[in-house]
Enzyme design. Sequence first.
Site, PDB file in Angstrom:
ATOM      1  N   ARG A   1      31.607  -8.137  43.908  1.00 39.06           N
ATOM      2  CA  ARG A   1      32.461  -8.589  44.998  1.00 39.06           C
ATOM      3  C   ARG A   1      32.334 -10.104  45.112  1.00 39.06           C
ATOM      4  O   ARG A   1      31.238 -10.662  45.004  1.00 39.06           O
ATOM      5  CB  ARG A   1      32.059  -7.923  46.324  1.00 39.06           C
ATOM      6  CG  ARG A   1      32.403  -6.436  46.385  1.00 39.06           C
ATOM      7  CD  ARG A   1      33.907  -6.219  46.512  1.00 39.06           C
ATOM      8  NE  ARG A   1      34.266  -4.801  46.568  1.00 39.06           N
ATOM      9  CZ  ARG A   1      34.683  -4.100  45.542  1.00 39.06           C
ATOM     10  NH1 ARG A   1      34.770  -4.668  44.352  1.00 39.06           N
ATOM     11  NH2 ARG A   1      35.008  -2.826  45.677  1.00 39.06           N
TER      12      ARG A   1
ATOM     13  N   GLU B   1      39.686 -14.151  47.623  1.00 39.56           N
ATOM     14  CA  GLU B   1      40.698 -13.613  46.726  1.00 39.56           C
ATOM     15  C   GLU B   1      42.033 -13.411  47.448  1.00 39.56           C
ATOM     16  O   GLU B   1      42.028 -12.924  48.584  1.00 39.56           O
ATOM     17  CB  GLU B   1      40.187 -12.278  46.172  1.00 39.56           C
ATOM     18  CG  GLU B   1      40.755 -11.910  44.827  1.00 39.56           C
ATOM     19  CD  GLU B   1      39.944 -10.818  44.147  1.00 39.56           C
ATOM     20  OE1 GLU B   1      40.558  -9.810  43.763  1.00 39.56           O
ATOM     21  OE2 GLU B   1      38.723 -10.966  44.010  1.00 39.56           O
TER      22      GLU B   1
ATOM     23  N   HIS C   1      40.513 -10.183  38.660  1.00 37.16           N
ATOM     24  CA  HIS C   1      40.068  -8.876  39.170  1.00 37.16           C
ATOM     25  C   HIS C   1      40.559  -7.726  38.284  1.00 37.16           C
ATOM     26  O   HIS C   1      41.256  -6.815  38.735  1.00 37.16           O
ATOM     27  CB  HIS C   1      40.558  -8.668  40.611  1.00 37.16           C
ATOM     28  CG  HIS C   1      39.715  -7.712  41.396  1.00 37.16           C
ATOM     29  ND1 HIS C   1      39.472  -7.852  42.736  1.00 37.16           N
ATOM     30  CD2 HIS C   1      39.035  -6.588  41.027  1.00 37.16           C
ATOM     31  CE1 HIS C   1      38.708  -6.869  43.171  1.00 37.16           C
ATOM     32  NE2 HIS C   1      38.432  -6.081  42.143  1.00 37.16           N
TER      33      HIS C   1
END
Length: 386
Positions: free
Chosen positions: A273, A302, A320
């Site tokens: 993360r 993000e 991602h």
Amino acid sequence: MAKPLQVEVYNPNGKYRVISTKSMPGTRWINLLIEQDCRLEICTQKKTILSVEDIISLIGDKCDGVIGQLTEEWGETLFSALSRAGGKAFSNMAVGYNNVDVNAANKYGVAVGNTPGVLTETTAELAASLSLSAARRIVEADEFMRVGLYDGWLPHLFVGNLLKGQTVGVIGAGRIGSAYARMMVEGFKMNLIYYDLYQATRLEKFVTAYGQFLEANGEQPVTWKRASSMEEVLREADVISLHPILDKTTYHLVNKERLAMMKKEAILVNCSRGPVVDEVALVEHLKANPMFRVGLDVFEDEPYMKPGLADMKNAIVVPHIASASKWTREGMATLAALNVLGKIKEYPVWSDPNRVEPFLDENSRPPAACPSIVNSKALGLSVSKL
């Protein structure tokens, strides 16, 4: 009045109305829903991230369940709207659910699904890919070639690091962390140091057995060590991959002080993360240490990167894509759909959310169960005996 979002409808006369906020890979998940009398509406609006208002408009007055994405903010407002529409099921197409207020879901009696058990190897493979790409400076070299700068071989051109015999560090030796460690140990004959609150016994046995195999064949054996602290891993490892969960204790786990503990030519990889790493501190560290390299699949804010990160030649950044293999993404879509379908049909919850193979076998019908409901205990849902 806002213009309605574009949707694609399957089985328009179906009894149960299910919304998918995004088109998802594969067709099996679609077929599984319509075979069980669901009217499926897939939002096809050309908008990367839907707002809360967008999703409320999709839910409308009647909705039995929603398949959503990690980029959406599922809290009080959306669960209230879904409950008013008669919905009792929501599933992320993701293993993580940091975007979900589970307490709000509990308040409105909405089951929250996720998709573990299908991302392990795929995510570990990307972490290994970033590790190798950073070590051998592959992205830098690729860009060098594409702009026409290569005019002949040179002894010092893009000299990187040999992984064999070095030490790989893993912070968080759960399923993904352990899978990554096995790849690096067996694939590149690296030694292992790991930190986890729990002992990774199976991983330790694997490295021990592989070390014995190498020694029996006249090669240098690999070794393992369980570190007593994360700082020990940071100081000793040449390549470090982060695999913790994200909570208050792991926010900015890697900060300015801990970056300074690492070797000057170390490689840091993060496929967990984004907020686990203090990205501002990382940019400054990359500037000050040009031989330090990083591979990132996730980011603190993000989809944005902190200023300066994109300019760093010693940083590899990808959008991602850790779970972006065809098999995994199609499997995630299937599991998310079956979470929603299972709650609509009042099926029990599967007893082991990490053992999902029966749901993914395309040659047989999936079990009559919800693959993974994270708030099943809070809602008092029964557990499958299958």
